[in-house]
Design an enzyme around this catalytic site. Structure first.
Site, PDB file in Angstrom:
ATOM      1  N   CYS A 113       9.330  -9.683  -0.936  1.00 13.49           N
ATOM      2  CA  CYS A 113      10.284 -10.702  -1.393  1.00 13.49           C
ATOM      3  C   CYS A 113       9.674 -12.097  -1.397  1.00 13.49           C
ATOM      4  O   CYS A 113       8.812 -12.409  -0.576  1.00 13.49           O
ATOM      5  CB  CYS A 113      11.488 -10.732  -0.473  1.00 13.49           C
ATOM      6  SG  CYS A 113      12.256  -9.152  -0.196  1.00 13.49           S
ATOM      7  N   ARG A 118       3.707 -10.391  -5.955  1.00 15.72           N
ATOM      8  CA  ARG A 118       3.949  -9.825  -4.628  1.00 15.72           C
ATOM      9  C   ARG A 118       4.777  -8.540  -4.696  1.00 15.72           C
ATOM     10  O   ARG A 118       4.862  -7.826  -3.706  1.00 15.72           O
ATOM     11  CB  ARG A 118       4.660 -10.846  -3.741  1.00 15.72           C
ATOM     12  CG  ARG A 118       3.870 -12.130  -3.580  1.00 15.72           C
ATOM     13  CD  ARG A 118       4.649 -13.137  -2.786  1.00 15.72           C
ATOM     14  NE  ARG A 118       4.818 -12.697  -1.423  1.00 15.72           N
ATOM     15  CZ  ARG A 118       3.983 -12.950  -0.445  1.00 15.72           C
ATOM     16  NH1 ARG A 118       2.907 -13.655  -0.673  1.00 15.72           N
ATOM     17  NH2 ARG A 118       4.210 -12.512   0.769  1.00 15.72           N
ATOM     18  N   TRP A 139      12.631  -7.397  -2.984  1.00 23.59           N
ATOM     19  CA  TRP A 139      12.038  -6.063  -2.942  1.00 23.59           C
ATOM     20  C   TRP A 139      12.990  -5.241  -2.079  1.00 23.59           C
ATOM     21  O   TRP A 139      13.136  -5.504  -0.887  1.00 23.59           O
ATOM     22  CB  TRP A 139      10.653  -6.148  -2.314  1.00 23.59           C
ATOM     23  CG  TRP A 139       9.867  -4.878  -2.341  1.00 23.59           C
ATOM     24  CD1 TRP A 139       9.149  -4.364  -3.378  1.00 23.59           C
ATOM     25  CD2 TRP A 139       9.681  -3.965  -1.256  1.00 23.59           C
ATOM     26  NE1 TRP A 139       8.538  -3.196  -3.008  1.00 23.59           N
ATOM     27  CE2 TRP A 139       8.846  -2.924  -1.720  1.00 23.59           C
ATOM     28  CE3 TRP A 139      10.147  -3.907   0.068  1.00 23.59           C
ATOM     29  CZ2 TRP A 139       8.464  -1.852  -0.909  1.00 23.59           C
ATOM     30  CZ3 TRP A 139       9.770  -2.841   0.867  1.00 23.59           C
ATOM     31  CH2 TRP A 139       8.930  -1.829   0.379  1.00 23.59           C
ATOM     32  N   ASN A 158      14.089 -13.216   3.328  1.00 22.52           N
ATOM     33  CA  ASN A 158      13.036 -12.194   3.409  1.00 22.52           C
ATOM     34  C   ASN A 158      13.081 -11.613   4.820  1.00 22.52           C
ATOM     35  O   ASN A 158      13.262 -12.364   5.775  1.00 22.52           O
ATOM     36  CB  ASN A 158      11.651 -12.808   3.207  1.00 22.52           C
ATOM     37  CG  ASN A 158      11.436 -13.311   1.793  1.00 22.52           C
ATOM     38  OD1 ASN A 158      12.257 -13.068   0.920  1.00 22.52           O
ATOM     39  ND2 ASN A 158      10.332 -14.002   1.587  1.00 22.52           N
ATOM     40  N   GLY A 159      12.858 -10.321   4.938  1.00 23.01           N
ATOM     41  CA  GLY A 159      12.861  -9.711   6.272  1.00 23.01           C
ATOM     42  C   GLY A 159      14.018  -8.741   6.405  1.00 23.01           C
ATOM     43  O   GLY A 159      14.639  -8.346   5.411  1.00 23.01           O
ATOM     44  N   GLU A 179     -10.351   5.331   0.115  1.00 29.92           N
ATOM     45  CA  GLU A 179     -10.011   4.131  -0.642  1.00 29.92           C
ATOM     46  C   GLU A 179      -9.955   4.426  -2.152  1.00 29.92           C
ATOM     47  O   GLU A 179      -9.066   3.948  -2.848  1.00 29.92           O
ATOM     48  CB  GLU A 179     -11.031   3.021  -0.308  1.00 29.92           C
ATOM     49  CG  GLU A 179     -10.879   1.734  -1.058  1.00 29.92           C
ATOM     50  CD  GLU A 179      -9.528   1.031  -0.903  1.00 29.92           C
ATOM     51  OE1 GLU A 179      -8.708   1.460  -0.078  1.00 29.92           O
ATOM     52  OE2 GLU A 179      -9.285   0.076  -1.648  1.00 29.92           O
ATOM     53  N   LYS A 191      -6.582   3.880  -4.399  1.00 29.60           N
ATOM     54  CA  LYS A 191      -6.542   3.027  -5.599  1.00 29.60           C
ATOM     55  C   LYS A 191      -5.932   3.806  -6.758  1.00 29.60           C
ATOM     56  O   LYS A 191      -5.088   3.295  -7.465  1.00 29.60           O
ATOM     57  CB  LYS A 191      -7.944   2.560  -6.013  1.00 29.60           C
ATOM     58  CG  LYS A 191      -8.592   1.484  -5.195  1.00 29.60           C
ATOM     59  CD  LYS A 191      -7.955   0.124  -5.280  1.00 29.60           C
ATOM     60  CE  LYS A 191      -6.857  -0.012  -4.284  1.00 29.60           C
ATOM     61  NZ  LYS A 191      -7.145  -0.504  -2.978  1.00 29.60           N
ATOM     62  N   GLU A 248      -2.075   4.569  -6.262  1.00 32.78           N
ATOM     63  CA  GLU A 248      -1.229   3.371  -6.300  1.00 32.78           C
ATOM     64  C   GLU A 248      -0.915   2.913  -7.717  1.00 32.78           C
ATOM     65  O   GLU A 248       0.198   2.510  -8.002  1.00 32.78           O
ATOM     66  CB  GLU A 248      -1.972   2.192  -5.660  1.00 32.78           C
ATOM     67  CG  GLU A 248      -1.963   2.147  -4.190  1.00 32.78           C
ATOM     68  CD  GLU A 248      -2.679   0.900  -3.704  1.00 32.78           C
ATOM     69  OE1 GLU A 248      -2.033   0.109  -3.025  1.00 32.78           O
ATOM     70  OE2 GLU A 248      -3.868   0.708  -4.003  1.00 32.78           O
ATOM     71  N   HIS A 265     -11.563  23.473   4.864  1.00 26.24           N
ATOM     72  CA  HIS A 265     -10.521  23.914   5.790  1.00 26.24           C
ATOM     73  C   HIS A 265      -9.124  23.773   5.198  1.00 26.24           C
ATOM     74  O   HIS A 265      -8.152  23.624   5.921  1.00 26.24           O
ATOM     75  CB  HIS A 265     -10.649  23.140   7.109  1.00 26.24           C
ATOM     76  CG  HIS A 265     -11.986  23.336   7.736  1.00 26.24           C
ATOM     77  ND1 HIS A 265     -12.295  24.443   8.497  1.00 26.24           N
ATOM     78  CD2 HIS A 265     -13.124  22.602   7.660  1.00 26.24           C
ATOM     79  CE1 HIS A 265     -13.559  24.363   8.881  1.00 26.24           C
ATOM     80  NE2 HIS A 265     -14.080  23.250   8.384  1.00 26.24           N
ATOM     81  N   LYS A 302       2.801  -6.703  -2.473  1.00 26.50           N
ATOM     82  CA  LYS A 302       1.475  -7.201  -2.122  1.00 26.50           C
ATOM     83  C   LYS A 302       1.347  -7.423  -0.621  1.00 26.50           C
ATOM     84  O   LYS A 302       0.309  -7.206  -0.035  1.00 26.50           O
ATOM     85  CB  LYS A 302       1.206  -8.507  -2.884  1.00 26.50           C
ATOM     86  CG  LYS A 302      -0.176  -9.101  -2.644  1.00 26.50           C
ATOM     87  CD  LYS A 302      -1.270  -8.160  -3.126  1.00 26.50           C
ATOM     88  CE  LYS A 302      -2.663  -8.615  -2.792  1.00 26.50           C
ATOM     89  NZ  LYS A 302      -3.625  -7.500  -2.833  1.00 26.50           N
TER      90      LYS A 302
HETATM   91  C1  F6R Z   1      -3.781  -1.118  -1.185  1.00 22.51           C
HETATM   92  C2  F6R Z   1      -3.168  -2.242  -0.528  1.00 22.51           C
HETATM   93  C3  F6R Z   1      -2.421  -2.016   0.737  1.00 22.51           C
HETATM   94  C4  F6R Z   1      -2.812  -3.093   1.757  1.00 22.51           C
HETATM   95  C5  F6R Z   1      -1.950  -2.971   3.017  1.00 22.51           C
HETATM   96  C6  F6R Z   1      -2.371  -3.972   4.068  1.00 22.51           C
HETATM   97  O1  F6R Z   1      -4.388  -1.465  -2.376  1.00 22.51           O
HETATM   98  O2  F6R Z   1      -3.265  -3.344  -1.003  1.00 22.51           O
HETATM   99  O3  F6R Z   1      -2.645  -0.742   1.238  1.00 22.51           O
HETATM  100  O4  F6R Z   1      -4.159  -2.961   2.054  1.00 22.51           O
HETATM  101  O5  F6R Z   1      -0.609  -3.159   2.695  1.00 22.51           O
HETATM  102  O6  F6R Z   1      -2.266  -5.276   3.593  1.00 22.51           O
HETATM  103  P1  F6R Z   1      -3.017  -6.474   4.307  1.00 22.51           P
HETATM  104  O7  F6R Z   1      -4.471  -6.251   4.165  1.00 22.51           O
HETATM  105  O8  F6R Z   1      -2.534  -7.696   3.569  1.00 22.51           O
HETATM  106  O9  F6R Z   1      -2.576  -6.465   5.738  1.00 22.51           O
END
Ligand code: F6R
Length: 608
Positions: A2, A27, A74, A100-101, A481, A485, A488, A504, A603
């Site tokens: 948010c 975000r 959000w 927010n929260g 990772e 990617k 997501e 396994h 984000k």
């Molecule tokens: C994946 C991604 C999320 C963040 C996670 C932690 O592409 O962006 O998995 O890595 O939400 O976010 P930070 O690093 O901001 O604590």
């Protein structure tokens, strides 16, 4: 997650608020709204969906006024509909609030407010707070806000206006970032500096338990006991162009291509090649403290957790210090063993992730020295840790983290190098690692120059419904990772696995329909990975391999090969992750997915 924007000054508030919301779009959100003081009362406009939809609603009848608040939501409590969008009004319409929260005790508070005659119009926890403020109001908005906040449990960043106290915005923070912007005869409230950077660079970050009163003629910050707080003004040093696409189709692509620069920026002034050493000014640890570290805990979420796994291997290999990696969300709720010489490294791009912040606070409470590896300067983790290493990767706007990941791995390597050289690592080995770090930007560029090859590969695989990513050693986290990617942003199901562990269970999934991405540089475990490639090929899996050299034993085994330059083992994930980022990006684009704002993702995850 948010976003909040607030404005008071001489200009029309609505266009300014909407522009601020657009800067926060990255975000992640699913509805939006504004509330403006129109001279008589509070006027709101809200819409489900994108800000473009809110703009249509506003265009029909724009609210006029020079003081207002706005929000991108959000969804947490209640679906993303117009009735659940913020701002929320209190029962009698005199209070408008954006939040927010999460208000954790909202259910009990709602029931008791309903018993006192308050009628609710949304499914949100936020509306409770608007009504509590209405109930507490006796002529002064900040007093009412403070009174209401005493009753709530949970987290909040809020901005509140009232038609009964019309010349101010009251903002408050607990666990959800908020700042005020100081303009020329005008003031702003925002959850993220990017919302107001067009108007001012001077900001004050609020801390938990603080309340700001922002009016036309100035601002005041108090604590929850109404004691005045003296706060430093911070100047934002980055530019608007950093949060614009600069000719790229998406922020994610821009950020992938920025990596030669961002990785250099992470190392700038920190690498001493001749001594094979690194200089890290912000650790706030003496040589003695560094030498007496008995064990390391690294905690993070998501992509940052993947870099943590790489950090664990680096620290154990080169410093010989027992290191553990914990999901922040798990760490905070178990009973971790922390001694006086435990070092807790906290990794977060945003510096605001709720679970990571809570894990760091828990580690601090138990006596650990905390180090933050954070990208966003001035973020909560960066302000609350004992010391740290800023990534200096610049604003990361694409929801899928790319450049922050490579900078995190580099920052971990710099830290490992320092600690290892203070302990037993030879100058020679130190120099070799330092040189490998210095070579990374050019090597990354050489991979990026071949992006069209990956684009062609994406065309080949864009219709797959599953992917498996396999790697060993330092490249097991790179496999995780790569899979993250892809899932997501393209919504293709993808799993990362240690290559041998595949036998396994996941091996059952392998057939001619299953693309399997192997990360197979010539490192210490290369021979082992070759065997795993053969196992997959024997079951007709379609193999994409990221390799570093020609390998006779792989002839005929690999369907698509992409070569990356050689480097020291610990840095191979930096180079391997570049083609994996590109693969995910191009597949998502070819599937017409919203790459920068994937569905359901935010984000910065500022709720538990
Ligand atoms: C994946 C991604 C999320 C963040 C996670 C932690 O592409 O962006 O998995 O890595 O939400 O976010 P930070 O690093 O901001 O604590």
């Amino acid at each position: 997650m948010c976003g909040i924007v607030g404005y008071v000054g001489p200009q029309r508030a609505t266009p300014l608020l909407v522009d601020g919301l657009k800067r926060l779009e990255y975000r992640g959100y699913d509805s939006a709204g504004v509330a403006v003081m129109n001279g008589k009362g509070v006027e709101t406009r809200r819409a489900a969906g994108k800000i473009a939809r809110l703009e249509q609603v506003i265009a029909e009848e724009p609210p006029l006024g020079t003081l207002g608040i706005a929000h991108t939501r959000w969804a947490t409590h209640g679906p993303p509909t117009e009735r659940n969008a913020h701002p929320h009004l209190s029962h009698d319409g005199t209070i408008a609030l954006v939040h927010n929260g999460i208000i954790e005790n909202y259910s009990a508070l709602k029931q008791s407010l309903q018993a006192r005659g308050y009628v609710f119009h949304s499914d949100t926890d936020t509306e409770v707070l608007a009504n509590l403020i209405q109930e507490a109001f006796a002529g002064n908005l900040e007093a009412a806000v403070i009174e209401a906040l005493r009753q709530v449990e949970g987290t909040y960043g809020i901005a509140v206006i009232s038609s009964l106290d019309t010349e101010k915005i009251v903002a408050a923070r607990k666990g959800s970032p908020l700042l005020i912007g100081l303009g020329d005869g005008e003031y702003f409230v925002a959850s993220d500096a990017s919302a107001i950077l067009r108007h001012t660079r001077q900001v004050i970050y609020l801390d938990d338990g603080e309340v700001a009163v922002v009016a036309r003629d100035g601002y005041r910050i108090v604590d929850l006991d109404a004691h005045a707080q003296d706060k430093p003004v911070t100047r934002i040093e980055w530019d608007l162009e950093h949060i614009e696409k600069g000719g790229y189709a998406h922020f994610m692509l821009k950020e992938i291509f920025e990596q030669p620069t961002t990785v250099s920026n992470t190392m700038r002034g920190r690498l001493i090649l001749e001594e094979g050493f690194s200089k890290l000014g912000g650790l706030n640890m003496t040589r003695e403290q560094l030498l007496s570290v008995d064990n390391v805990i690294i905690t993070a979420c998501g992509t940052s957790w993947h870099s943590a796994l790489i950090g664990e291997m680096m620290i154990e290999e080169l410093c010989r210090i027992p290191t553990e990696v914990e999901y922040a969300s798990e760490f905070r709720y178990r009973n971790p063993i922390i001694g006086p010489n435990t070092l807790c490294i906290v990794i977060s791009q945003s510096g605001e992730t709720a679970d990571t912040l809570a894990a760091m606070r828990e580690a601090k409470r138990r006596g650990a020295h905390t180090l933050g590896l954070v990208n966003v300067v001035g973020s909560t983790i960066a302000r609350e840790d004992h010391g740290g290493i800023y990534l200096h990767a610049g604003p990361e706007i694409g929801v899928a983290s790319t450049k922050a990941f490579t900078s995190q791995v580099v920052a971990l390597a710099l830290f490992t190098l320092k600690l290892a050289r203070l302990r037993d690592l030879s100058v020679e080995r130190g120099r070799q690692i330092a040189q490998a770090l210095a070579d990374l930007p050019k090597q990354i560029q050489s991979i990026l120059d071949r992006a069209p090859e990956i684009e062609a590969l994406a065309e080949e695989f864009k219709r797959a419904s599953n992917f498996l990513y396999l790697g060993r050693g330092y490249n097991f986290p790179a496999a995780l990772e790569g899979a993250l990617k892809l899932k997501e942003i393209s919504y293709i199901h993808a799993e990362g696995y240690p290559a041998a562990e595949m036998k396994h269970g996941p091996i059952a999934l392998i057939d001619e329909m299953m693309p399997v991405v192997f990360i197979a540089p010539h490192d210490a475990v290369f021979e082992k990975v070759v065997s795993n490639i053969q196992e997959v090929k024997a079951r007709k899996g379609r193999i994409i391999a990221i390799t570093t050299r020609e390998e006779p034993s792989l002839k005929g085994q690999i369907d698509y090969e992409f070569r990356i330059p050689e480097t020291v083992d610990l840095l191979t994930p930096v180079l391997a992750s570049i083609p994996l980022q590109l693969l995910a990006y191009y597949i998502a684009v070819k599937r017409a997915c919203n790459v920068d704002q994937p569905r359901n993702l935010a984000k910065s995850v500022t709720v538990e």
